[in-house]
Design a protein around this motif. Structure first.
Motif, PDB file in Angstrom:
ATOM      1  N   GLU A 352      23.206 -90.131-103.825  1.00 28.52           N
ATOM      2  CA  GLU A 352      23.758 -90.950-104.901  1.00 28.52           C
ATOM      3  C   GLU A 352      25.231 -91.275-104.691  1.00 28.52           C
ATOM      4  OE1 GLU A 352      22.871 -88.976-108.565  1.00 28.52           O
ATOM      5  OE2 GLU A 352      20.712 -89.417-108.437  1.00 28.52           O
ATOM      6  N   GLN A 353      26.012 -90.274-104.334  1.00 30.22           N
ATOM      7  CA  GLN A 353      27.440 -90.527-104.119  1.00 30.22           C
ATOM      8  C   GLN A 353      27.710 -91.009-102.698  1.00 30.22           C
ATOM      9  OE1 GLN A 353      29.979 -87.172-105.056  1.00 30.22           O
ATOM     10  NE2 GLN A 353      31.742 -88.056-103.984  1.00 30.22           N
ATOM     11  N   GLY A 354      27.033 -90.398-101.730  1.00 37.05           N
ATOM     12  CA  GLY A 354      27.295 -90.730-100.333  1.00 37.05           C
ATOM     13  C   GLY A 354      26.574 -91.964 -99.831  1.00 37.05           C
ATOM     14  N   HIS A 355      25.618 -92.479-100.594  1.00 35.99           N
ATOM     15  CA  HIS A 355      24.905 -93.724-100.278  1.00 35.99           C
ATOM     16  C   HIS A 355      23.978 -93.634 -99.069  1.00 35.99           C
ATOM     17  CE1 HIS A 355      27.253 -95.704-103.338  1.00 35.99           C
ATOM     18  NE2 HIS A 355      28.390 -95.420-102.720  1.00 35.99           N
ATOM     19  N   PHE A 356      23.568 -92.421 -98.694  1.00 37.93           N
ATOM     20  CA  PHE A 356      22.572 -92.326 -97.624  1.00 37.93           C
ATOM     21  C   PHE A 356      21.243 -92.886 -98.115  1.00 37.93           C
ATOM     22  CE2 PHE A 356      25.393 -89.348 -95.466  1.00 37.93           C
ATOM     23  CZ  PHE A 356      25.176 -89.702 -94.142  1.00 37.93           C
ATOM     24  N   ASP A 357      20.569 -93.583 -97.212  1.00 40.21           N
ATOM     25  CA  ASP A 357      19.230 -94.075 -97.545  1.00 40.21           C
ATOM     26  C   ASP A 357      18.219 -92.933 -97.506  1.00 40.21           C
ATOM     27  OD1 ASP A 357      19.661 -97.084 -97.683  1.00 40.21           O
ATOM     28  OD2 ASP A 357      20.509 -96.626 -95.715  1.00 40.21           O
ATOM     29  N   TYR A 358      18.377 -92.049 -96.507  1.00 42.61           N
ATOM     30  CA  TYR A 358      17.418 -90.959 -96.326  1.00 42.61           C
ATOM     31  C   TYR A 358      18.129 -89.723 -95.781  1.00 42.61           C
ATOM     32  CZ  TYR A 358      14.379 -95.055 -96.445  1.00 42.61           C
ATOM     33  OH  TYR A 358      13.770 -96.228 -96.816  1.00 42.61           O
ATOM     34  N   LEU A 359      17.554 -88.556 -96.074  1.00 46.20           N
ATOM     35  CA  LEU A 359      18.034 -87.278 -95.553  1.00 46.20           C
ATOM     36  C   LEU A 359      16.862 -86.514 -94.944  1.00 46.20           C
ATOM     37  CD1 LEU A 359      20.270 -85.986 -98.520  1.00 46.20           C
ATOM     38  CD2 LEU A 359      21.054 -87.183 -96.457  1.00 46.20           C
ATOM     39  N   TYR A 360      17.176 -85.650 -93.990  1.00 44.55           N
ATOM     40  CA  TYR A 360      16.164 -84.756 -93.416  1.00 44.55           C
ATOM     41  C   TYR A 360      15.548 -83.881 -94.506  1.00 44.55           C
ATOM     42  CZ  TYR A 360      17.116 -84.990 -88.320  1.00 44.55           C
ATOM     43  OH  TYR A 360      17.215 -85.356 -87.012  1.00 44.55           O
ATOM     44  N   ASP A 361      14.238 -83.714 -94.461  1.00 42.15           N
ATOM     45  CA  ASP A 361      13.596 -82.720 -95.325  1.00 42.15           C
ATOM     46  C   ASP A 361      13.187 -81.535 -94.463  1.00 42.15           C
ATOM     47  OD1 ASP A 361      12.556 -81.396 -97.437  1.00 42.15           O
ATOM     48  OD2 ASP A 361      11.002 -82.849 -97.917  1.00 42.15           O
ATOM     49  N   LYS A 362      14.191 -80.846 -93.935  1.00 46.50           N
ATOM     50  CA  LYS A 362      13.933 -79.738 -93.025  1.00 46.50           C
ATOM     51  C   LYS A 362      13.746 -78.434 -93.785  1.00 46.50           C
ATOM     52  CE  LYS A 362      14.674 -76.450 -89.826  1.00 46.50           C
ATOM     53  NZ  LYS A 362      14.712 -75.008 -90.120  1.00 46.50           N
ATOM     54  N   VAL A 363      14.707 -78.078 -94.617  1.00 46.90           N
ATOM     55  CA  VAL A 363      14.635 -76.782 -95.291  1.00 46.90           C
ATOM     56  C   VAL A 363      13.622 -76.790 -96.427  1.00 46.90           C
ATOM     57  CG1 VAL A 363      17.009 -76.184 -94.696  1.00 46.90           C
ATOM     58  CG2 VAL A 363      16.551 -77.330 -96.863  1.00 46.90           C
ATOM     59  N   GLY A 364      13.110 -77.949 -96.780  1.00 44.96           N
ATOM     60  CA  GLY A 364      12.071 -78.037 -97.797  1.00 44.96           C
ATOM     61  C   GLY A 364      10.700 -78.091 -97.187  1.00 44.96           C
ATOM     62  N   LEU A 365      10.207 -79.317 -96.962  1.00 43.49           N
ATOM     63  CA  LEU A 365       8.821 -79.462 -96.530  1.00 43.49           C
ATOM     64  C   LEU A 365       8.585 -78.950 -95.115  1.00 43.49           C
ATOM     65  CD1 LEU A 365       6.103 -80.433 -97.574  1.00 43.49           C
ATOM     66  CD2 LEU A 365       6.538 -82.622 -96.453  1.00 43.49           C
ATOM     67  N   TYR A 366       9.476 -79.253 -94.175  1.00 43.08           N
ATOM     68  CA  TYR A 366       9.254 -78.801 -92.796  1.00 43.08           C
ATOM     69  C   TYR A 366       9.105 -77.282 -92.731  1.00 43.08           C
ATOM     70  CZ  TYR A 366      10.142 -77.353 -88.011  1.00 43.08           C
ATOM     71  OH  TYR A 366      10.052 -76.736 -86.787  1.00 43.08           O
ATOM     72  N   ASP A 367      10.025 -76.559 -93.333  1.00 44.54           N
ATOM     73  CA  ASP A 367       9.964 -75.099 -93.244  1.00 44.54           C
ATOM     74  C   ASP A 367       8.700 -74.550 -93.895  1.00 44.54           C
ATOM     75  OD1 ASP A 367      12.303 -74.948 -91.818  1.00 44.54           O
ATOM     76  OD2 ASP A 367      13.549 -74.256 -93.479  1.00 44.54           O
ATOM     77  N   GLY A 368       8.302 -75.140 -95.023  1.00 42.06           N
ATOM     78  CA  GLY A 368       7.083 -74.684 -95.686  1.00 42.06           C
ATOM     79  C   GLY A 368       5.844 -74.962 -94.861  1.00 42.06           C
ATOM     80  N   LEU A 369       5.758 -76.161 -94.292  1.00 39.12           N
ATOM     81  CA  LEU A 369       4.602 -76.489 -93.464  1.00 39.12           C
ATOM     82  C   LEU A 369       4.576 -75.661 -92.186  1.00 39.12           C
ATOM     83  CD1 LEU A 369       4.474 -80.380 -93.860  1.00 39.12           C
ATOM     84  CD2 LEU A 369       2.968 -78.682 -94.916  1.00 39.12           C
ATOM     85  N   ARG A 370       5.736 -75.365 -91.647  1.00 37.14           N
ATOM     86  CA  ARG A 370       5.782 -74.520 -90.453  1.00 37.14           C
ATOM     87  C   ARG A 370       5.157 -73.152 -90.742  1.00 37.14           C
ATOM     88  NH1 ARG A 370       8.954 -73.634 -85.540  1.00 37.14           N
ATOM     89  NH2 ARG A 370       9.168 -71.392 -85.213  1.00 37.14           N
ATOM     90  N   ARG A 371       5.504 -72.583 -91.901  1.00 41.18           N
ATOM     91  CA  ARG A 371       4.917 -71.285 -92.264  1.00 41.18           C
ATOM     92  C   ARG A 371       3.403 -71.401 -92.405  1.00 41.18           C
ATOM     93  NH1 ARG A 371       9.947 -70.897 -95.123  1.00 41.18           N
ATOM     94  NH2 ARG A 371       9.079 -71.957 -96.958  1.00 41.18           N
TER      95      ARG A 371
END
Length: 612
Positions: A352-371
């Protein structure tokens, strides 16, 4: 080469069948984030990004020698020109919309290009023979390794951009804003550009318009044991790299004696934050580094790239992004900015402040799916992710299972079996409307065997050394890019990825739909292992999808799936009617009254249709 032992197509992608019952059993207690805790809205996406990431120097390399620490002559290297229209059409047919060319900008290397007027890097501060693509040597140039004609290297890159666009794909490159190589010096900068650090006051640890941070009075001590070549030392691999005063190391190490596992080959850029005095911010007037980095981004935007994957975006103040991204979108409004980010507490701020279109979802979905893929977790991880991200940024998260930093799924360090990706990749591609990414070689089960060099045998395809990627080379088939050397299991796996990614990119419900989780509705159902099976809906007015994933490695389940009346009502359907269910992913015939059979490591995407 280890063969992929996959069952026949009918077994791997077996038809799931089910009978719909209502009412559903009472759901377990959940935290209510909305009026209905099982559902959330998605921000509609006109086009879902499907990103194909390649390590550019590895992608087109046909040499199979793979000697540890091998030179460019021994192990070979891929070129811009290897990525021809045949290769790009194959990537396009896989379902990709964008190609992330990793490692394009010139970085420090042990390879000698002095005869082309490129300064030799000191091997004491280079990781691996090829060098890290994140130790930038010249922001205004491309890696000479990637050119057939080194003197025409920029023309070859520009040709690749044009070729990519001509084949219906868009171009993403890296932007590395936090740090540069110890040996940074631009010899390709446009006329009038003042080089980074050229006017720094090195007597000051911090000055707002210095581009680097300094440790006055302290010479740099390169960590012992950093040189992987040992007895193979060349003329500059002598342990005598000189830097005085020492510059602060890229991973925020304010010491003249960084360790081997620090980013000792890089130096931290100064964006106006005085880290040693309470992290005081000096952003007005605009710091010199901000202006220089904006100009670098504009330079590449004018090369007609379509987006930037911004390395370690959280290590740069959000105020810089809040300023620079709108500046760049004035130059090219359709530019895409993807931030590598790992602190979930700051995601919303950087969007919202930094105006990125997208961010990595590493510590959320990736880590959960890896487990889950390793048999160590359960589907509660997925539930947690969508609930946390339902606060407004789910559609801004880039989902993936592999990239250049992470271990290969097929490696023993990860899952040891490429089939483990089937349910996980389906969830990655369909849980939200944001982008999904595939790393080259993932689609043919590349296991990343062997110790390539600096990084050792760690389950990753090296970013530091010259290397061939065996399973990918089998698909590449000497430059035919037709999969001619793949075995049956690899072909089947790649076909799965192609069907999934094309469906994810074209489906109305996946690109624009709302989300409804069905775990609570099925947690008391017979033979529904809620820890290993995950079920949800994605829907719009035009399309309704039921998505089911079985993460179990060895258990076939035969549940009776339940979709509660309120879910039908949410989709605008009559819960008292009977509907047909067409499996779009696996191409099985439509059915309306079957018992579900979920084979191990399987997934299904059903379109809910009116009966005819």
């Amino acid at each position: 080469m280890k063969k992929l032992l996959l069952p026949a197509a009918g077994a791997l992608f077996a038809l799931a069948s089910f009978q719909l019952l209502s009412p559903a059993p009472a759901p377990r207690a959940v935290t209510s984030y909305q009026s209905d805790p099982n559902t959330t809205d998605e921000v509609p996406q006109d086009n879902k990004l499907v990103i194909y990431q390649m390590m550019t120097r590895l992608f087109g390399n046909k040499v199979a020698t793979n000697k540890p620490y091998g030179t460019i002559t021994e192990n070979g290297v891929g070129k811009f020109n290897d990525i021809n229209s045949v290769a790009l059409q194959a990537i396009k047919k896989l379902g990709a919309t964008h190609v992330w060319y990793t490692g394009v900008i010139e970085h420090a290397t042990m390879t000698d290009y002095t005869k082309f007027g490129i300064a030799l890097d000191d091997a004491d501060v280079v990781k691996g023979r090829a060098g890290s693509p994140y130790a930038i040597k010249d922001y205004y140039d491309v890696d000479p390794d990637l050119a057939v004609n080194v003197k025409a290297r920029m023309l070859e890159f520009e040709g690749l951009v044009k070729r990519t666009h001509a084949n219906g794909l868009k171009v993403i490159i890296d932007f590395i804003p936090n740090h540069v190589a110890r040996t940074y010096k631009s010899d390709a900068k446009p006329a009038g550009v003042v080089d980074l650090g050229e006017k720094d006051d090195k007597t000051k640890a911090f000055a707002v318009n210095n581009n680097f941070y300094y440790l006055p009075g302290q010479p740099l001590v390169v960590p012992a044991g950093n040189n992987p070549l040992g007895a193979q030392k060349g003329p500059k691999e002598d342990g005598k790299f000189a830097e005085n005063p020492a510059k602060v190391t890229g991973n925020d190490v304010f010491s003249a004696t960084p360790k081997v596992d620090d980013w000792f080959e890089t130096i931290k850029l100064n964006y106006g934050v005085d880290y040693q005095h309470g992290r005081a911010k000096h952003f007005a007037p605009i710091p010199d580094t901000w202006l220089k980095m904006r100009d670098i981004l504009v330079y590449w935007a004018k090369k007609d790239v379509d987006g930037f994957r911004c390395d370690m975006a959280e290590m740069v103040p959000v105020e810089f992004w809040a300023w620079v991204i709108p500046e760049l979108k004035k130059v090219k409004p359709e530019l895409v900015f993807i931030g590598e980010a790992y602190d979930a507490k700051t995601y919303k701020m950087y969007i919202e402040q930094g105006h990125f279109d997208y961010l990595y979802d590493k510590v959320g979905l990736y880590d959960g799916l890896r487990r889950l893929m390793r048999g160590e977790g359960n589907t509660e991880d997925i539930t947690r992710v969508w609930r946390e991200e339902s606060r407004g940024f789910s559609s801004h998260m880039l989902r993936f299972l592999e990239n250049h930093d992470e271990q290969r799924i097929a490696s023993p360090d990860f899952a040891g079996d490429p089939k483990a990706a089937i349910p996980a990749m389906v969830v990655s591609a369909t849980l939200g409307s944001g982008p999904v990414m595939l790393y080259f070689g993932q689609e043919v089960g590349e296991p990343a065997n062997g110790a390539e060099g600096f990084s050792g045998n760690d389950g990753r395809s090296s970013i530091f050394d010259y290397w061939g990627v065996p399973n990918h080379q089998q698909w590449m088939n000497g430059g035919k890019f037709d999969g001619g050397k793949l075995d049956g299991g690899q072909k089947q796996l790649r076909d799965f990825y192609s069907r999934l990614l094309n469906l994810a990119g074209s489906s109305e419900a996946i690109r624009r739909g709302k989300f409804y989780e069905l775990q609570d509705a099925n947690n008391l159902g017979k033979d529904y292992d809620q820890r290993q099976v995950y079920t949800f809906l994605r829907y719009t007015d035009k399309q309704k999808l039921l998505i089911v994933a079985n993460f179990s490695k060895d258990k076939t389940m035969r549940p009776t799936l339940r979709i509660p009346p309120q879910a039908f009502t949410a989709m605008g359907l009559d819960p008292n009617r009977v509907y047909a269910y067409q499996d779009l992913l696996n191409g099985m015939p439509a059915t309306d009254n079957l018992t579900m059979t979920l084979t191990p490591q399987s997934a299904y995407i059903f379109e809910i249709q009116e009966r005819h």
